[in-house]
Motif scaffolding. Structure first.
Motif, mmCIF file in Angstrom:
data_model
loop_
_atom_site.group_PDB
_atom_site.id
_atom_site.type_symbol
_atom_site.label_atom_id
_atom_site.label_comp_id
_atom_site.label_asym_id
_atom_site.label_seq_id
_atom_site.Cartn_x
_atom_site.Cartn_y
_atom_site.Cartn_z
ATOM 1 N N VAL A 624 1.122 -1.147 -0.157
ATOM 2 C CA VAL A 624 0.139 0.102 0.020
ATOM 3 C C VAL A 624 0.943 1.433 -0.036
ATOM 4 C CG1 VAL A 624 -1.980 -1.110 1.032
ATOM 5 C CG2 VAL A 624 -0.002 -0.106 2.517
ATOM 6 N N ASP A 625 2.284 0.937 0.276
ATOM 7 C CA ASP A 625 3.029 2.320 0.245
ATOM 8 C C ASP A 625 4.036 2.221 -0.912
ATOM 9 O OD1 ASP A 625 4.332 0.225 1.484
ATOM 10 O OD2 ASP A 625 4.666 1.415 3.155
ATOM 11 N N ALA A 626 3.995 1.327 -1.774
ATOM 12 C CA ALA A 626 5.022 1.129 -2.842
ATOM 13 C C ALA A 626 4.727 2.070 -3.949
ATOM 14 C CB ALA A 626 5.147 -0.116 -3.351
ATOM 15 N N ASN A 627 5.699 2.820 -4.488
ATOM 16 C CA ASN A 627 5.650 3.714 -5.702
ATOM 17 C C ASN A 627 5.645 3.321 -7.033
ATOM 18 O OD1 ASN A 627 5.586 6.212 -3.820
ATOM 19 N ND2 ASN A 627 7.671 6.090 -3.735
ATOM 20 N N PHE A 628 4.521 2.284 -7.519
ATOM 21 C CA PHE A 628 4.436 1.525 -8.456
ATOM 22 C C PHE A 628 4.730 2.589 -9.809
ATOM 23 C CE2 PHE A 628 1.756 -1.051 -6.138
ATOM 24 C CZ PHE A 628 2.230 -2.014 -5.731
ATOM 25 N N CYS A 629 5.543 2.104 -10.904
ATOM 26 C CA CYS A 629 5.378 2.775 -12.053
ATOM 27 C C CYS A 629 5.917 3.995 -12.363
ATOM 28 C CB CYS A 629 3.929 2.452 -12.949
ATOM 29 S SG CYS A 629 3.366 0.806 -12.924
ATOM 30 N N LEU A 655 -4.303 -10.089 -1.872
ATOM 31 C CA LEU A 655 -3.965 -9.391 -2.825
ATOM 32 C C LEU A 655 -4.297 -7.717 -2.818
ATOM 33 C CD1 LEU A 655 -1.829 -8.759 -5.292
ATOM 34 C CD2 LEU A 655 -3.553 -9.706 -6.923
ATOM 35 N N GLN A 656 -3.582 -7.261 -2.233
ATOM 36 C CA GLN A 656 -3.943 -5.678 -1.962
ATOM 37 C C GLN A 656 -2.796 -4.841 -2.452
ATOM 38 O OE1 GLN A 656 -4.642 -4.793 2.329
ATOM 39 N NE2 GLN A 656 -5.564 -2.818 1.870
ATOM 40 N N LEU A 657 -2.942 -4.012 -3.480
ATOM 41 C CA LEU A 657 -2.109 -3.223 -4.130
ATOM 42 C C LEU A 657 -2.963 -1.856 -4.154
ATOM 43 C CD1 LEU A 657 -1.425 -5.644 -7.079
ATOM 44 C CD2 LEU A 657 -0.068 -5.488 -4.955
ATOM 45 N N LYS A 658 -3.025 -0.832 -3.249
ATOM 46 C CA LYS A 658 -3.424 0.294 -3.226
ATOM 47 C C LYS A 658 -2.465 1.239 -3.720
ATOM 48 C CE LYS A 658 -7.189 0.018 -0.010
ATOM 49 N NZ LYS A 658 -8.037 0.814 0.990
ATOM 50 N N SER A 659 -2.634 1.822 -4.900
ATOM 51 C CA SER A 659 -1.717 2.904 -5.392
ATOM 52 C C SER A 659 -2.293 3.555 -6.655
ATOM 53 C CB SER A 659 -0.323 2.359 -5.648
ATOM 54 O OG SER A 659 0.360 3.257 -6.471
ATOM 55 N N ASN A 660 -2.275 4.938 -6.730
ATOM 56 C CA ASN A 660 -2.841 5.574 -7.766
ATOM 57 C C ASN A 660 -1.677 5.737 -8.934
ATOM 58 O OD1 ASN A 660 -1.059 7.441 -6.927
ATOM 59 N ND2 ASN A 660 -2.358 9.086 -6.241
ATOM 60 N N SER A 661 -0.585 5.052 -8.629
ATOM 61 C CA SER A 661 0.496 5.270 -9.553
ATOM 62 C C SER A 661 0.471 3.865 -10.584
ATOM 63 C CB SER A 661 1.739 5.460 -9.210
ATOM 64 O OG SER A 661 2.139 4.560 -8.216
ATOM 65 N N LEU A 662 -0.240 2.919 -9.969
ATOM 66 C CA LEU A 662 0.127 1.510 -10.758
ATOM 67 C C LEU A 662 -0.812 1.337 -12.163
ATOM 68 C CD1 LEU A 662 0.713 -1.594 -10.663
ATOM 69 C CD2 LEU A 662 -1.428 -1.808 -9.535
ATOM 70 N N ILE A 663 -0.074 1.342 -13.292
ATOM 71 C CA ILE A 663 -0.727 1.415 -14.515
ATOM 72 C C ILE A 663 -0.775 -0.303 -14.779
ATOM 73 C CG2 ILE A 663 -0.202 2.039 -16.919
ATOM 74 C CD1 ILE A 663 1.318 4.507 -15.731
ATOM 75 N N SER A 664 -1.824 -0.669 -15.046
ATOM 76 C CA SER A 664 -1.913 -2.199 -15.538
ATOM 77 C C SER A 664 -3.471 -2.390 -15.952
ATOM 78 C CB SER A 664 -1.618 -2.844 -14.052
ATOM 79 O OG SER A 664 -1.714 -4.536 -14.329
ATOM 80 N N THR A 665 -3.509 -3.628 -16.253
ATOM 81 C CA THR A 665 -5.035 -4.252 -16.511
ATOM 82 C C THR A 665 -5.018 -5.584 -15.491
ATOM 83 O OG1 THR A 665 -4.049 -5.560 -18.287
ATOM 84 C CG2 THR A 665 -5.197 -3.421 -19.075
ATOM 85 N N LEU A 666 -6.171 -5.959 -15.389
ATOM 86 C CA LEU A 666 -6.401 -7.310 -14.569
ATOM 87 C C LEU A 666 -6.209 -8.309 -15.573
ATOM 88 C CD1 LEU A 666 -9.369 -6.832 -12.241
ATOM 89 C CD2 LEU A 666 -7.138 -7.319 -11.694
ATOM 90 N N PRO A 667 -4.976 -9.169 -15.469
ATOM 91 C CA PRO A 667 -4.705 -10.204 -16.216
ATOM 92 C C PRO A 667 -5.879 -11.298 -16.199
ATOM 93 C CG PRO A 667 -3.246 -10.338 -14.462
ATOM 94 C CD PRO A 667 -4.020 -8.972 -14.375
ATOM 95 N N THR A 668 -6.422 -12.019 -17.264
ATOM 96 C CA THR A 668 -7.350 -12.939 -17.278
ATOM 97 C C THR A 668 -7.040 -14.129 -16.336
ATOM 98 O OG1 THR A 668 -6.587 -14.113 -19.327
ATOM 99 C CG2 THR A 668 -8.156 -12.387 -19.602
#
Length: 1003
Positions: A624-629, A655-668
């Motif tokens: 929840v505090d990682a600076n993704f992407c 699986l909890q990834l709270k970040s407004n910087s994560l650029i992704s899609t939900l993989p099938t």
């Protein structure tokens, strides 16, 4: 002056005889042949052959008489041709005219409208129109800057002034909103009626200054005099040497990053801003083409219309004064026309559909610094540019250019960036002799076969980035590559290089991954391969059993590359999956505490954010505090998002990834996480794409939170297969479509939160079978239909929030059987009928909000006995008194305001209003302004009470909705009251009779 027309003076021919002061103006025909005598001084209209009338509406008289004079004035000739000014008839407030005159001028205007009259004149009164026309006459055909700027507003917003909407019924049909609600007006000061507020103070408008503004370009390293531009104090522009414009003259318009996109067209009259030197409309949705009149700008230097929806042939008529032209990311087509633009410093027409060749006119732009034409359909060869000593950037990427690459050293000695990738160039890469400033060269995806021997020698010392990938270059890399000491990026993959990578490059500290992978970080050696052609963070080069391969190969005919396989055993371990996730989301920027993620010697269970079971299998990922992407918006390759390989974490439960910087899609592949219980990707605003249907395979899932993300598309029907799900929150996303009926299968569901999406349709009946549902939030959508009486089946419901939808019909009284219900929020819908008295039975109801609906009738007296009720919101309905005394005396209601405001804390009385519809701690119920009133309790505004209002009130009070359908015809519609069933009017339009059915119970 007076304007006369009589039957004996040409009325039958339809001509207007002008007063002596304008007798030189050609007369024009009018549609109505009725003779008229008009006097601006007397304020009266007299008609021949018709009974004389003294019209009291003097403002309407003035405008009506002025229509003919205005039209005549505008028929004066200017320049070589005659301006057609008939459209000026639309400048008058026609809705206030007598009906016959209204129809006459309406017919004339609709057959005579032209595009050379500013739309704002539609809203001006006659005196303002005459002032504008006099300016137009004496200024050589120009309108005032204020008028042109207002015309620009209406053109760019696609709206139209309210006084003229009757002229354009198509605007109503298209659902155009009233222009005063536009954010430019509400928040940015545009179109202010305050005479003390100058248009120079509108957001995005600058007057008098020619200093730098928002935008690109503007490199002034050899233009020191440019710093001395007009700043409100100087008399002479330090760059152009011309006099500075007046301090109240518009010089810059910058309408970018407004929070709302402009969606209209470019106005024809904009060139009349004679001192405009900067126009920046980047990043809107402006459509249509660039008007030819733009060629008439006298001082325009900067034009940025990039990232819009402009289309049509590339404009031929642009002002020769331009120094910067930015048109990228539009839909222009056809050939380039640059012959007139010899003063350009910056030219960007990339990502359009421009065809043909690059004309030699480019070589005449001696001041050009940046030439960007990538992403088009340009063909043929690059012409000789001549002397362009100031040119720094050439970008012709992604076209259909052919031939060889010219030697730019003769024309462009100060070139720093050369981008020619994705074309069809052949032959040799020249030596770049004399080009000591070249920093970046990208020639990838061509058909180049060799490199000049002097290339590394001349270009090497200054080069920072070099991309020659995907060509046909043969041979070995010479030792002269050692000259590239400043190199930070090198891509030579997918060529036909033989031999080995020079040792100097293998040890180059400026190149990424050389410390870890050595020569393989430059190009995979023969007999190996990698999707990138070199070893990267996703893994080393892999062995390919096929022979006769070259350096830097990206594929292997007989083998697939296993991404993330660090040990080369052909199987991904959980530790390798976690490292891959780190690499895919630009892990080095997560933060210092996460650096061990890349080090394979650190065990999975020791990594920050990872939890494991007793078998050391990964069961939880909480980041929840990682600076993704970080940096991925500018360089998308830095972030590939959540890897599909995450499905290999078979024991994962959280699986909890709270970040407004994560650029992704939900993989099938996420559907393979059979043991996942908690999936929380909330606040991931750059989580894009759709919710995969495979999510229905996650049978253990109990909590699903994808709120405040960028997910779009629809809610999959497979969501109804999540048999153990208790909590679903998909609010504040871009999900559209309807609510799937399969949600009714989720028998364990306690919370369903689908608010502030883009959902439409009805509320599925199946939802009302969820016995355990406690919280139903569907507010902020576009749901229609009714609220079913089956809601009584939700026996555990505590909260229902349907605020801001389009639900209609009556509020179901069956809700009174849900004893657990605490909150009912139905504000801003279309509910009608009366307030159900049965709701008074709810023992724990604390909040009831049905404001902004169409509720009629009185407040049930039993509401006063609801001791648990703390908030009661009923404003903006059609409620009439009396308010029950026991409500007014309830000291705990509405924050206890009843103790000081009494009944006003429930609803404002007739003749008063407040912003909330009732008295608050900040605002009391205020008396309506003189001449207006409120017509129901709890009004937020006051109005002039009309006959229609009174009839509508009568309809509500006597239960008109219960009348037979044939007796309700016209009532509560846009039809004139005299056309309503049972309403009788006299010849003059006065209402003289009413006939309607009555109900004994209502009376």
């Amino acid at each position: 002056n007076s304007l006369e027309m009589s039957q004996n003076d040409g009325a039958s021919s339809g001509n207007v005889l002008l007063p002596s002061s304008v007798s030189d103006v050609p007369v024009i025909p009018i549609v109505n042949s009725r003779s008229i005598e008009y006097s601006l001084l007397s304020g009266q209209i007299q008609t021949t052959g018709v009974k004389k009338q003294n019209i009291q509406q003097t403002a309407a008289q003035e405008e009506f008489g002025a229509a003919y004079r205005v039209t005549a004035l505008l028929n004066k000739k200017r320049g070589e041709g005659e301006i057609h000014h008939e459209k000026i008839l639309s400048t008058l407030g026609m809705t206030s005219y007598p009906k016959t005159c209204n129809e006459t001028i309406r017919n004339y205007v609709r057959s005579s409208l032209r595009d050379d009259i500013p739309l704002p004149l539609l809203g001006y009164n006659c005196s303002k129109v005459l002032e504008e026309l006099e300016y137009h006459r004496t200024s050589g055909g120009y309108w005032t800057e204020r008028s042109v700027l207002e015309d620009t507003f209406f053109s760019l917003t696609g709206m139209i002034p309210a006084p003229a909407q009757w002229l354009f019924p198509e605007y109503k049909l298209a659902g155009k909103k009233y222009w005063k609600s536009h954010p430019l007006v509400v928040y940015d000061g545009w179109m202010s009626d305050d005479p003390t507020v100058s248009h120079c103070n509108w957001v995005g408008v600058t007057c008098g200054f020619t200093t730098l503004g928002q935008g690109r370009g503007q490199v002034m390293d050899d233009h020191d005099n440019a710093k001395n531009r007009c700043d409100g104090e100087r008399l002479i522009d330090g760059w152009t040497g011309r006099p500075c414009p007046p301090p109240d003259s518009i010089t810059k318009i910058d309408l970018v990053q407004l929070g709302v996109r402009l969606v209209g067209k470019l106005p024809e009259n904009l060139y009349m801003l004679r001192n405009l030197h900067r126009l920046n409309l980047m990043g809107n949705r402006i459509n249509g083409g660039i008007p030819e009149s733009f060629g008439m700008f006298e001082k325009l230097e900067f034009l940025d219309l990039s990232q819009n929806e402009l289309r049509g042939p590339f404009p031929k008529h642009l002002p020769s004064t331009l120094t910067e032209l930015w048109l990228e990311r539009n839909v222009f087509h056809g050939e380039l026309h640059l012959e007139n633009l010899t003063s350009l410093n910056y030219l960007d027409v990339s990502n359009n559909r421009i065809e043909g060749s690059i004309t030699s006119d480019v070589g005449k732009m001696a001041s050009l610094r940046s030439l960007v034409m990538g992403g088009n359909n340009l063909t043929y060869t690059i012409p000789e540019f001549g002397s362009m000593a100031k040119l720094r950037v050439i970008d012709l990427t992604n076209n259909e250019l052919t031939g060889t690459i010219p030697d730019f050293s003769t024309c462009c000695p100060h070139l720093t960036d050369l981008y020619l990738g994705h074309n069809h160039f052949e032959g040799q890469i020249h030596g770049f002799q004399g080009q000591h400033y070249i920093h970046r060269v990208s020639l990838n995806f061509n058909k180049l076969t060799s490199i000049h021997d002097d290339f590394y020698h001349y270009a090497g010392s200054s080069l920072k980035e070099l991309d020659l990938s995907y060509n046909l270059i043969t041979g070995t890399l010479p030792s002269t590559v050692s000259y590239m000491e400043n190199l930070r990026y090198l891509n030579l993959t997918e060529n036909k290089f033989s031999g080995s990578v020079p040792k100097y490059l293998c040890q180059h500290k400026g190149l990424q991954n050389t410390e870890k992978y050595g020569c393989d970080a430059v190009m995979c050696e023969r007999g190996t391969f990698h999707p990138s052609g070199s070893a990267t963070g996703i893994g080393p080069c892999a062995i390919c059993p096929d022979n006769e391969m070259f350096l830097g190969q990206t594929t292997c005919p007989s083998k697939d590359f296993l991404i993330g396989d660090m040990d080369g055993n052909g199987v991904l371990s959980e530790r390798e999956v976690l490292r891959l996730f780190y690499i895919y989301t630009n892990g080095p920027e997560w933060g210092a505490e996460f650096q061990p993620w890349v080090d394979m010697s650190t065990e999975s269970c020791s990594l920050k954010g990872i939890s494991c079971n007793s078998d050391h299998r990964v069961t939880g990922i909480v980041l929840v505090d990682a600076n993704f992407c970080v940096g991925a918006k500018k360089h998308p390759s830095l972030c590939l998002g959540i890897p599909s390989e995450i499905s290999l974490l078979r024991k994962l439960q959280i699986l909890q990834l709270k970040s407004n910087s994560l650029i992704s899609t939900l993989p099938t592949e996420i559907g393979k996480l059979k043991n996942l219980i908690h999936l929380d990707l909330s606040d991931c605003t750059s989580l894009l794409g759709s919710i995969p249907s495979e999510i229905g395979k996650m049978k253990s899932l109990s909590r699903l939170d994808l709120s405040t993300s960028g997910l779009a598309s629809t809610i999959p029907e497979s969501i109804g297969l999540l048999s153990n799900i208790a909590y679903i929150n998909l609010s504040m996303t871009k999900l559209s479509g309807t609510i799937p009926g399969s949600i009714g299968n989720l028998s364990a569901l306690t919370d369903l939160i689908l608010s502030r999406c883009r959902l439409h349709g009805t509320i599925p009946e199946t939802i009302f079978s969820l016995k355990k549902l406690e919280n139903l939030e569907l507010y902020g959508n576009a749901l229609t239909g009714t609220l079913s009486s089956s809601i009584a089946n939700l026996t555990s419901l505590k909260r229902i929030d349907l605020f801001s939808n389009n639900l209609s019909s009556t509020i179901p009284s069956s809700m009174a059987t849900i004893s657990s219900l605490q909150i009912i929020h139905l504000q801003e819908n279309k509910f009608s009928g009366t307030l159900p008295w049965e709701l008074s039975k709810l023992p724990v109801l604390s909040w009831l909000d049905v404001s902004e609906n169409k509720i009629t009738g009185p407040i049930p007296p039993l509401y006063g006995s609801m001791h648990s009720l703390k908030d009661l919101r009923l404003g903006s309905n059609k409620i009439y008194g009396p308010i029950p005394d026991n409500l007014c005396n309830n000291k705990s209601l509405n924050k206890g305001l009843t103790s000081t405001a009494g009944c006003d804390a429930i609803l404002c009385p007739l003749g008063t209003f407040s912003e909330a519809g009732f008295a608050t701690t900040d605002t009391a119920c205020k008396p309506c302004p003189e001449g207006t009133s409120s017509i129901h309790l709890g009004s937020k505004t006051c109005q002039v009470v009309t006959r229609k209002n009174l009839l509508e009130m009568l309809y509500d009070v006597i239960g008109g909705d219960d009348w037979p359908e044939d007796r309700r015809r016209g009532w509560n519609s846009d039809l004139a009251e005299c056309d309503w069933e049972g309403v009788t009017c006299g010849e003059n339009g006065d209402l003289i009779g009413l006939s309607f059915p009555i109900s004994g119970s209502k009376i």
